[in-house]
Design a protein around this motif. Structure first.
Motif, PDB file in Angstrom:
ATOM      1  N   ASN A  95      13.652   2.660  -7.240  1.00  0.00           N
ATOM      2  CA  ASN A  95      12.329   2.712  -7.852  1.00  0.00           C
ATOM      3  C   ASN A  95      12.446   2.485  -9.355  1.00  0.00           C
ATOM      4  OD1 ASN A  95      10.827   3.273  -5.515  1.00  0.00           O
ATOM      5  ND2 ASN A  95      11.402   5.442  -5.629  1.00  0.00           N
ATOM      6  N   ASP A  98       0.827  -1.206   0.000  1.00  0.00           N
ATOM      7  CA  ASP A  98       0.000   0.000   0.000  1.00  0.00           C
ATOM      8  C   ASP A  98       0.861   1.255   0.000  1.00  0.00           C
ATOM      9  OD1 ASP A  98      -2.341  -1.351  -0.059  1.00  0.00           O
ATOM     10  OD2 ASP A  98      -2.882  -1.014   2.038  1.00  0.00           O
ATOM     11  N   GLY A  99       2.145   1.075   0.368  1.00  0.00           N
ATOM     12  CA  GLY A  99       3.056   2.213   0.332  1.00  0.00           C
ATOM     13  C   GLY A  99       3.418   2.762   1.703  1.00  0.00           C
ATOM     14  N   LYS A 100       3.288   1.913   2.712  1.00  0.00           N
ATOM     15  CA  LYS A 100       3.569   2.345   4.079  1.00  0.00           C
ATOM     16  C   LYS A 100       5.033   2.742   4.262  1.00  0.00           C
ATOM     17  CE  LYS A 100       3.000  -0.908   6.987  1.00  0.00           C
ATOM     18  NZ  LYS A 100       4.379  -1.104   7.463  1.00  0.00           N
ATOM     19  N   SER A 101       5.932   1.903   3.784  1.00  0.00           N
ATOM     20  CA  SER A 101       7.354   2.223   3.943  1.00  0.00           C
ATOM     21  C   SER A 101       7.705   3.478   3.162  1.00  0.00           C
ATOM     22  CB  SER A 101       8.220   1.066   3.460  1.00  0.00           C
ATOM     23  OG  SER A 101       7.768  -0.139   3.998  1.00  0.00           O
ATOM     24  N   ALA A 151      11.617   3.589   0.817  1.00  0.00           N
ATOM     25  CA  ALA A 151      11.150   2.514   1.687  1.00  0.00           C
ATOM     26  C   ALA A 151      12.298   1.860   2.448  1.00  0.00           C
ATOM     27  CB  ALA A 151      10.388   1.479   0.870  1.00  0.00           C
ATOM     28  N   ASP A 154      -1.842   9.518  -7.302  1.00  0.00           N
ATOM     29  CA  ASP A 154      -1.283   9.761  -8.639  1.00  0.00           C
ATOM     30  C   ASP A 154      -1.740   8.690  -9.642  1.00  0.00           C
ATOM     31  OD1 ASP A 154       0.438   8.165  -6.856  1.00  0.00           O
ATOM     32  OD2 ASP A 154       1.713   7.916  -8.623  1.00  0.00           O
ATOM     33  N   MET A 155      -2.065   7.518  -9.136  1.00  0.00           N
ATOM     34  CA  MET A 155      -2.446   6.428 -10.041  1.00  0.00           C
ATOM     35  C   MET A 155      -3.932   6.443 -10.391  1.00  0.00           C
ATOM     36  SD  MET A 155      -0.020   3.357  -8.736  1.00  0.00           S
ATOM     37  CE  MET A 155       0.275   2.612 -10.337  1.00  0.00           C
TER      38      MET A 155
END
Ligand code: GDP
Lengths: 296, 415
Positions: B45, B14-17, B53, B145-146
């Motif tokens: 990335n 989900d993008g926590k890091s 992350a 953004d997605m």
């Protein structure tokens, strides 16, 4: 509550838990600012009573002389007991083997002496001044961190630590490392030292010193350091951000001679404190490996 | 300046890091040598920028598996506040880690992937936040953004989350649309979402008022250690050392000591080098009473006007944390503050399916299971219901054969 009061109250509570839960605790004292802070916190936790533990110093024999005289003076002024474990004794008895070569350091040998000292006195808890912000591997360590008979830390088998409830139950032979200032940052420690007016060894403040430039860092030109003709020796204004073994504690160039300047310098500094320690640079996961092996 | 402790929860990827890395990076909290380490790391990335992350995952084994598997603590500060982040893994097999992280947090950040909306994991994370009685929730709808930074997507997710929250008794919920990867609304307000007029995540964290209501709760003081110097000049000195769990104690207050039930008055409140008129929640002090009572570690001092629940049969919510399942015939230890006594978990009333919130009848509770149980303790405990006073309502279960902490308890009521 102000953040320093919050951190202080938490640390005092942890120290009192140690007193309440263990038979033979000890406070690992390195002579550095973190363990000096622990001594002040212990005074706050137990005065007017005596500390329910001795201070234990694992002495590599390569300490800064300023640290040793500071240690002796402090112990005398607080009237508590000091136990010294000498790395030299472990070397003499063959339990530890001295490293060779230019980057030789007794830092890793401290582990051997520490474990010997723990066994000799039967310590079941060792209080240390490590902080979670120091290094990635520490970020996941518990405040009560259980070690097996061999002093090893197993990151996969850590106990859940909930609320302010600390489980210090252990089997015979095991012991627990306790970190009362886990939640403090380097800057918090400095601000606390300032607020409390705590005295520190002089090497924390800028002074003239002969240094050797090695591996991109300045090292104190001490007897313990092997210095060759090719080494670049110079005299500079420096200070030390940590007080470890002379062979692996790098100096930073600094003009800062009082604590306000140092606090300012640290808050603007872009190098983490452990970045000034060569032994952690060896590999990215060096600290983690040493923790598993029983280092502080 | 005070300290805000918060927890981050989200499912894998989900993008926590990235979000935590972004918070640290954009607040200038990453030091040069750490920055150098992430720049030199192999992981990057897709577009070649550094993978933020990496800043939050510690242990080698975890690095190899590419996942966070324990609670890791991170520290940063701004001019307004100091922050302690408990970074906990989101997968169901790490429920116990999230419970652990939540036990010490003031606020929870729940991450939702904008493309996925409220999913099973969101329900689970929100349930745990409510179980541990966290009073503040921030829902970050990430990866905006997605979805072309679309307001409708955000509003839809918000509406469905609010429906969930009403089932869970969650209050103080704030919604923020973010992109952790691009930095929108994390530290800096986003130019890509002009339709959002609220605060960025950091601004919210800096200003949210969490000052615990604990000061207004009945005063509780678990005794950790009795200071008795027994020297000539301090012959009669007897101080009770501990930390105020909730409320305020004043000199002269009438207090009752539990479990004995004896009463006295506060004569003196000491700290190193001084005395106080009052001690409030969170303060570590030494209390002296007017009478010479037999008090030891594990006892609780409480204001006589507001008695805690005293019971040896207790109903509680439990989170089981050990690989060996709960055994109703085993004698365990229960630790409530500094008080340790034997106990049996006599009955499993139900287990909660934490993905659907459904209550299930069962005789088994295993690793990461959450349910309601009845406990019988050897000595009586003096506690408050967890939902009212979490500082005097939490306890742990220890397996006396392994000495490991095997469960967390939220004590609810005497039976
Ligand atoms: N496009 C986009 N990708 C993101 C965003 N946040 C995280 N990611 C990507 O999602 C993947 C998982 O992110 P990570 O932070 O490792 O997730 P974690 O498992 O929740 O810690 C990585 O490839 C990130 O680069 C975002 O806001 N937008």
């Amino acid at each position: 509550m102000d953040y320093l009061d919050q951190l202080e109250a938490e640390a005092i509570a942890i120290l009192r838990e140690v007193a309440g839960q263990f038979e033979k605790p000890a406070l690992l004292f390195s002579g550095g600012k973190d363990s000096i802070t622990l001594v002040r916190l212990a005074e706050k936790a137990f005065r007017p009573g005596k500390f329910p533990f001795p201070l234990v110093h694992i002495d590599t024999g390569h300490n800064f002389p300023e640290t040793i005289s500071f240690r002796d003076h402090l112990v005398q002024s607080i009237g508590e007991k000091l136990i010294i474990g000498l790395v030299q004794d472990s070397i003499d008895s063959g339990k530890a083997v001295e490293q060779k070569g230019k980057n030789a350091s007794r830092n890793a040998l401290q582990t051997v002496t520490l474990l010997e000292t723990i066994e000799k006195y039967g310590f079941d808890a060792c209080i240390g001044g490590a902080r979670r912000d120091e290094e990635k591997a520490r970020a996941k360590e518990r405040i009560f961190s259980v070690r097996d008979e061999f002093g090893q830390w197993d990151p996969k088998r850590q106990r859940p630590e909930l609320w302010n409830t600390f489980n210090g139950k252990i089997h015979k032979g095991e012991n627990v490392r306790i970190f009362p200032i886990s939640n403090w940052t380097e800057l918090d420690v400095w601000n606390y030292i300032k607020r409390e007016n705590i005295a520190l060894p002089s090497i924390y403040f800028a002074h003239q010193r002969e240094v050797v430039f090695r591996n991109g860092q300045y090292m104190a030109a001490a007897d313990a350091l092997q210095i060759d003709a090719t080494d670049e020796v110079s005299t500079r204004m420096v200070r030390f951000r940590t007080v470890g073994d002379m062979t692996c504690t790098a100096a930073v160039e600094s003009e800062k001679t009082d604590i306000d300047d140092i606090i300012l310098e640290i808050s603007q500094s872009k190098i983490s404190e452990r970045g000034a320690r060569m032994d952690d640079k060896v590999s990215e996961a060096a600290m983690e490996d040493r923790k598993k092996g029983g280092y502080f | 300046m005070d300290i805000l402790k918060f927890l981050t929860a989200g499912s894998v990827d989900d993008g926590k890091s990235t979000l935590i890395g972004r918070l640290l990076y954009d607040t200038d909290s990453v030091l040069a040598d750490q920055l150098e380490a992430i720049q030199n790391a192999n992981r990057k990335n897709d577009d070649g920028t550094v993978d933020l992350a990496i800043l939050t995952d510690g242990l080698k084994a975890e690095r190899e598996q590419g996942i966070t598997i324990d609670v890791a603590y991170k520290y940063f500060q701004t001019d307004k506040r100091k922050f302690i982040i408990a970074d906990t893994p989101g997968h169901i097999q790490y429920t116990r880690n999230m419970v652990t992280g939540a036990s010490n947090a003031d606020l929870a950040i729940i991450l939702i992937d904008a493309r996925k909306g409220v999913i099973e994991q969101t329900i689970r994370h929100s349930y745990l936040v409510s179980l541990l009685a966290l009073k503040h929730v921030v829902v970050c709808v990430n990866k905006m953004d997605m979805v072309a930074y679309d307001e409708d997507v955000f509003e839809e997710i918000k509406a469905s989350y609010l429906k969930l929250a009403s089932q869970l008794n969650l209050s103080h919920i704030t919604f923020i649309p973010v992109s952790a990867l691009r930095g929108d609304n994390i530290v800096n307000t986003s130019v890509n979402m002009p339709w959002y007029s609220g605060k960025s995540l950091l601004e919210h964290l800096e200003t949210v008022e969490v000052a615990e209501q604990n000061v207004n709760l009945p005063a509780r003081f678990p005794v950790q250690w009795v200071i008795r110097p027994q020297t000539d000049e301090l012959h009669d000195y007897r101080g009770y050392a501990g930390r105020v769990a909730s409320g305020t104690f004043n000199i002269g207050d009438a207090v009752t000591v539990y479990p004995s039930g004896t009463k006295s008055k506060i004569a003196k409140i000491e700290v190193f080098g001084g005395e106080l008129n009052a001690a409030t929640q969170g303060a570590s002090v030494t209390i002296h009473l007017q009478d010479n009572l037999d008090i030891s570690r594990g006892d609780l001092l409480a204001l006589s006007t507001a008695a805690p629940t005293i019971a040896n049969r207790i109903e509680a919510d439990i989170c089981w944390m050990d690989t060996k399942p709960l055994d109703t015939s085993t004698m365990y230890l229960i630790q409530h503050h500094s008080k340790v006594t034997k106990c049996k978990i006599t009955d499993i009333l139900y287990k909660v399916n934490i993905n659907t919130l459904e209550k299930i009848n069962t005789h088994d509770l295993g690793l990461n299971d959450i349910g309601r149980v009845e406990i019988k303790t050897a000595d009586e405990l003096a506690f408050d219901p967890y939902e009212i006073n979490k500082n005097n309502g939490g306890a742990i279960i220890i397996d006396s054969r392994t000495n490991v902490t095997v469960a967390a308890l939220m004590l609810r009521a005497g039976v």
